[in-house]
Design a protein around this motif. Sequence first.
Motif, PDB file in Angstrom:
ATOM      1  N   HIS A 181     -13.646   0.047 -10.067  1.00 49.36           N
ATOM      2  CA  HIS A 181     -14.618   0.939  -9.407  1.00 49.36           C
ATOM      3  C   HIS A 181     -14.639   0.689  -7.904  1.00 49.36           C
ATOM      4  CE1 HIS A 181     -18.278   3.249  -8.695  1.00 49.36           C
ATOM      5  NE2 HIS A 181     -18.771   2.195  -8.066  1.00 49.36           N
ATOM      6  N   VAL A 182     -14.611  -0.568  -7.516  1.00 50.99           N
ATOM      7  CA  VAL A 182     -14.609  -0.897  -6.083  1.00 50.99           C
ATOM      8  C   VAL A 182     -13.417  -0.258  -5.386  1.00 50.99           C
ATOM      9  CG1 VAL A 182     -14.284  -2.775  -4.412  1.00 50.99           C
ATOM     10  CG2 VAL A 182     -15.907  -3.045  -6.304  1.00 50.99           C
ATOM     11  N   PHE A 183     -12.247  -0.300  -6.032  1.00 52.70           N
ATOM     12  CA  PHE A 183     -11.015   0.164  -5.382  1.00 52.70           C
ATOM     13  C   PHE A 183     -10.598   1.563  -5.834  1.00 52.70           C
ATOM     14  CE2 PHE A 183     -10.650  -4.555  -5.479  1.00 52.70           C
ATOM     15  CZ  PHE A 183     -10.803  -4.739  -4.115  1.00 52.70           C
ATOM     16  N   ARG A 184     -11.534   2.342  -6.326  1.00 51.86           N
ATOM     17  CA  ARG A 184     -11.226   3.696  -6.798  1.00 51.86           C
ATOM     18  C   ARG A 184     -10.706   4.580  -5.667  1.00 51.86           C
ATOM     19  NH1 ARG A 184     -16.581   3.136  -5.882  1.00 51.86           N
ATOM     20  NH2 ARG A 184     -17.702   4.842  -4.827  1.00 51.86           N
ATOM     21  N   GLN A 214      -4.534  11.951  -6.648  1.00 53.71           N
ATOM     22  CA  GLN A 214      -4.116  10.774  -5.875  1.00 53.71           C
ATOM     23  C   GLN A 214      -3.801   9.611  -6.805  1.00 53.71           C
ATOM     24  OE1 GLN A 214      -7.695  10.367  -3.677  1.00 53.71           O
ATOM     25  NE2 GLN A 214      -7.176  11.930  -2.152  1.00 53.71           N
ATOM     26  N   GLU A 215      -2.839   8.800  -6.411  1.00 59.65           N
ATOM     27  CA  GLU A 215      -2.528   7.624  -7.205  1.00 59.65           C
ATOM     28  C   GLU A 215      -3.600   6.559  -7.027  1.00 59.65           C
ATOM     29  OE1 GLU A 215       1.175   5.919  -6.034  1.00 59.65           O
ATOM     30  OE2 GLU A 215       0.556   5.573  -3.979  1.00 59.65           O
ATOM     31  N   SER A 216      -3.711   5.671  -8.005  1.00 56.70           N
ATOM     32  CA  SER A 216      -4.621   4.541  -7.895  1.00 56.70           C
ATOM     33  C   SER A 216      -4.060   3.545  -6.890  1.00 56.70           C
ATOM     34  CB  SER A 216      -4.783   3.865  -9.256  1.00 56.70           C
ATOM     35  OG  SER A 216      -5.280   4.772 -10.216  1.00 56.70           O
ATOM     36  N   ILE A 217      -4.893   2.595  -6.488  1.00 58.25           N
ATOM     37  CA  ILE A 217      -4.406   1.562  -5.584  1.00 58.25           C
ATOM     38  C   ILE A 217      -3.247   0.832  -6.257  1.00 58.25           C
ATOM     39  CG2 ILE A 217      -6.067  -0.165  -6.403  1.00 58.25           C
ATOM     40  CD1 ILE A 217      -6.185  -1.222  -3.509  1.00 58.25           C
ATOM     41  N   PRO A 218      -2.141   0.631  -5.567  1.00 59.42           N
ATOM     42  CA  PRO A 218      -1.007  -0.075  -6.182  1.00 59.42           C
ATOM     43  C   PRO A 218      -1.375  -1.503  -6.589  1.00 59.42           C
ATOM     44  CG  PRO A 218      -0.311   1.080  -4.188  1.00 59.42           C
ATOM     45  CD  PRO A 218      -1.810   1.133  -4.224  1.00 59.42           C
ATOM     46  N   MET A 219      -0.772  -1.962  -7.675  1.00 62.63           N
ATOM     47  CA  MET A 219      -0.892  -3.346  -8.122  1.00 62.63           C
ATOM     48  C   MET A 219      -2.347  -3.775  -8.356  1.00 62.63           C
ATOM     49  SD  MET A 219       2.082  -5.121  -5.727  1.00 62.63           S
ATOM     50  CE  MET A 219       2.140  -6.655  -6.668  1.00 62.63           C
ATOM     51  N   GLU A 264       4.128  14.902  -6.793  1.00 57.80           N
ATOM     52  CA  GLU A 264       2.923  15.603  -7.255  1.00 57.80           C
ATOM     53  C   GLU A 264       1.653  14.780  -7.087  1.00 57.80           C
ATOM     54  OE1 GLU A 264       4.861  13.909 -11.080  1.00 57.80           O
ATOM     55  OE2 GLU A 264       5.517  14.906  -9.245  1.00 57.80           O
ATOM     56  N   HIS A 265       1.787  13.484  -6.777  1.00 57.38           N
ATOM     57  CA  HIS A 265       0.617  12.656  -6.529  1.00 57.38           C
ATOM     58  C   HIS A 265       0.551  12.258  -5.058  1.00 57.38           C
ATOM     59  CE1 HIS A 265       0.750  12.130 -10.934  1.00 57.38           C
ATOM     60  NE2 HIS A 265      -0.541  11.934 -10.806  1.00 57.38           N
ATOM     61  N   GLU A 266      -0.643  12.346  -4.496  1.00 61.36           N
ATOM     62  CA  GLU A 266      -0.844  11.921  -3.116  1.00 61.36           C
ATOM     63  C   GLU A 266      -1.063  10.412  -3.065  1.00 61.36           C
ATOM     64  OE1 GLU A 266      -4.112  14.098  -1.551  1.00 61.36           O
ATOM     65  OE2 GLU A 266      -3.207  16.067  -1.922  1.00 61.36           O
ATOM     66  N   GLN A 267      -0.976   9.869  -1.865  1.00 61.78           N
ATOM     67  CA  GLN A 267      -1.155   8.437  -1.671  1.00 61.78           C
ATOM     68  C   GLN A 267      -2.601   8.027  -1.946  1.00 61.78           C
ATOM     69  OE1 GLN A 267       0.101   7.150   2.211  1.00 61.78           O
ATOM     70  NE2 GLN A 267      -0.147   4.974   1.775  1.00 61.78           N
ATOM     71  N   TYR A 268      -2.764   6.796  -2.386  1.00 62.97           N
ATOM     72  CA  TYR A 268      -4.094   6.207  -2.572  1.00 62.97           C
ATOM     73  C   TYR A 268      -4.919   6.425  -1.309  1.00 62.97           C
ATOM     74  CZ  TYR A 268      -7.616   2.458  -2.902  1.00 62.97           C
ATOM     75  OH  TYR A 268      -8.790   1.742  -2.900  1.00 62.97           O
ATOM     76  N   THR A 269      -6.136   6.955  -1.488  1.00 57.49           N
ATOM     77  CA  THR A 269      -6.960   7.358  -0.344  1.00 57.49           C
ATOM     78  C   THR A 269      -8.414   6.972  -0.578  1.00 57.49           C
ATOM     79  OG1 THR A 269      -5.517   9.275   0.017  1.00 57.49           O
ATOM     80  CG2 THR A 269      -7.667   9.314   1.102  1.00 57.49           C
ATOM     81  N   VAL A 270      -9.054   6.450   0.448  1.00 59.74           N
ATOM     82  CA  VAL A 270     -10.482   6.146   0.412  1.00 59.74           C
ATOM     83  C   VAL A 270     -11.125   6.765   1.641  1.00 59.74           C
ATOM     84  CG1 VAL A 270     -12.249   4.349   0.449  1.00 59.74           C
ATOM     85  CG2 VAL A 270     -10.133   3.996  -0.846  1.00 59.74           C
ATOM     86  N   PHE A 308       0.798  -1.225   0.000  1.00 59.41           N
ATOM     87  CA  PHE A 308       0.000   0.000   0.000  1.00 59.41           C
ATOM     88  C   PHE A 308       0.832   1.278   0.000  1.00 59.41           C
ATOM     89  CE2 PHE A 308      -2.676  -3.250   2.044  1.00 59.41           C
ATOM     90  CZ  PHE A 308      -3.765  -3.208   1.197  1.00 59.41           C
ATOM     91  N   TRP A 309       2.138   1.168   0.154  1.00 56.51           N
ATOM     92  CA  TRP A 309       2.944   2.381   0.264  1.00 56.51           C
ATOM     93  C   TRP A 309       2.954   3.139  -1.066  1.00 56.51           C
ATOM     94  CZ3 TRP A 309       7.074   1.877  -3.083  1.00 56.51           C
ATOM     95  CH2 TRP A 309       7.498   0.583  -3.382  1.00 56.51           C
ATOM     96  N   PRO A 310       3.019   4.471  -1.001  1.00 54.63           N
ATOM     97  CA  PRO A 310       2.941   5.292  -2.215  1.00 54.63           C
ATOM     98  C   PRO A 310       4.180   5.154  -3.080  1.00 54.63           C
ATOM     99  CG  PRO A 310       3.440   6.664  -0.319  1.00 54.63           C
ATOM    100  CD  PRO A 310       3.146   5.294   0.212  1.00 54.63           C
ATOM    101  N   SER A 311       3.993   5.221  -4.387  1.00 58.35           N
ATOM    102  CA  SER A 311       5.120   4.995  -5.290  1.00 58.35           C
ATOM    103  C   SER A 311       5.383   6.138  -6.251  1.00 58.35           C
ATOM    104  CB  SER A 311       4.876   3.720  -6.106  1.00 58.35           C
ATOM    105  OG  SER A 311       3.671   3.828  -6.840  1.00 58.35           O
ATOM    106  N   ARG A 312       4.453   7.024  -6.415  1.00 56.28           N
ATOM    107  CA  ARG A 312       4.640   8.076  -7.395  1.00 56.28           C
ATOM    108  C   ARG A 312       5.456   9.231  -6.827  1.00 56.28           C
ATOM    109  NH1 ARG A 312      -1.066   8.780 -10.707  1.00 56.28           N
ATOM    110  NH2 ARG A 312      -1.161   6.684 -11.575  1.00 56.28           N
ATOM    111  N   ALA A 313       5.871  10.097  -7.728  1.00 52.77           N
ATOM    112  CA  ALA A 313       6.613  11.289  -7.315  1.00 52.77           C
ATOM    113  C   ALA A 313       5.703  12.219  -6.528  1.00 52.77           C
ATOM    114  CB  ALA A 313       7.176  11.991  -8.538  1.00 52.77           C
TER     115      ALA A 313
END
Length: 362
Positions: free
Chosen positions: A140-143, A150-155, A91-97, A84-89
């Motif tokens: 859609h479930v994991f949006r 924000q980045e999408s859910i990893p993997m 300018e993108h926030e971590q995957y968030t729900v 779940f850890w963020p991977s993008r540079a």
Amino acid sequence: MPVIRTQSGASEKVLESAQFISEHSKDVTVPAAGVKRAAQKIMERMKSTGYSTAEWKKHQLTPSVANADAIEWIFVVDALNFSFWPSRAAEHEQYTVSLDGKSYRGYWSLCAAINRAQREHIEITRASYYAHASAEQLAHVFRTDDPAIQESIPMLEERIHVLHEVGQVLLAKYGGKFANVVRQCQGSAQMLVETVVREFPCFRDEHEFCGRPVYLYKRAQILVADIWACFEGRGDGLFNDMDQITMFADYRVPQALYHFGALDYSPRLLEYLRRSEIAVQQGDGSQTQPPPQPGLLPSGHPWELEIRGNSIWAVEQIRRHIHASGHSANAILIDFYMWDYAKEHTAAMRTIPIHLTRSKFY
């Protein structure tokens, strides 16, 4: 100390593997003095807070009622409980729900996504749905809350594959219910771990280290532990061999073990981990080996296995110290406590780097 020789159960294989890794490690150690101090601190803090399995159901996202539906929820969550850890540079926030006005990241974002889907009347915890759900339906479930920032859910592709794989096995062999797998194991945590890794390939956390197979089984063991904690050791969560389960080797608990002094890294590994965090934040996903360039540490790399294997062995030593002092705490409660501690004390541990590996195993 001789290597433990046993072939009788999955968790024994994990402990034997952890000891073998620890005895053959070059860059990760388990300091005896640090383990003793850590055991004392952890024991005192667990006693003062009354830490127990009851903590599991206190979170607003976990099932509040221990029943068959809770087992299916736990199975889906733990089938997807990885990376779940963020991977993008930057300018993108971590995957968030977000749910009920609160935003969740990391593992809790997955739980929030599952609960959000259930509120939307999507049968995400039913094998009959997720075994055949389309990529679009599951995306859609994991949006994420706001894909613009924000980045999408990893993997995501791997998660879709996992749901299809485990769902189809459940439908073909267990009437579509993981609860049937649990009950078939007749109160044996060991049998349940063995069944999970045999029947569901995505749970086979198996590697090679120094020329021999090693077994870590993080998600299979935490799946059993979560059922045990949810049911507080009763009903479908009554396992007669729960103390044989080891800790769950991920990337957050090693950070806590290092913080407590129960784990130590060589200067070259510590420098690599620090440089890797910076490289990944800047968007460099290099996975060359060995020696790896700063970035993602490949799954199965000796350094990754040293960190994970020594973490299991360190918790086992902590457990033995606590037991020798006349108190009881199995490896699961120690792991749960340290994971919670690491999440609650993120700022205090900010200077301790974590290893970054994209893997479906944790």
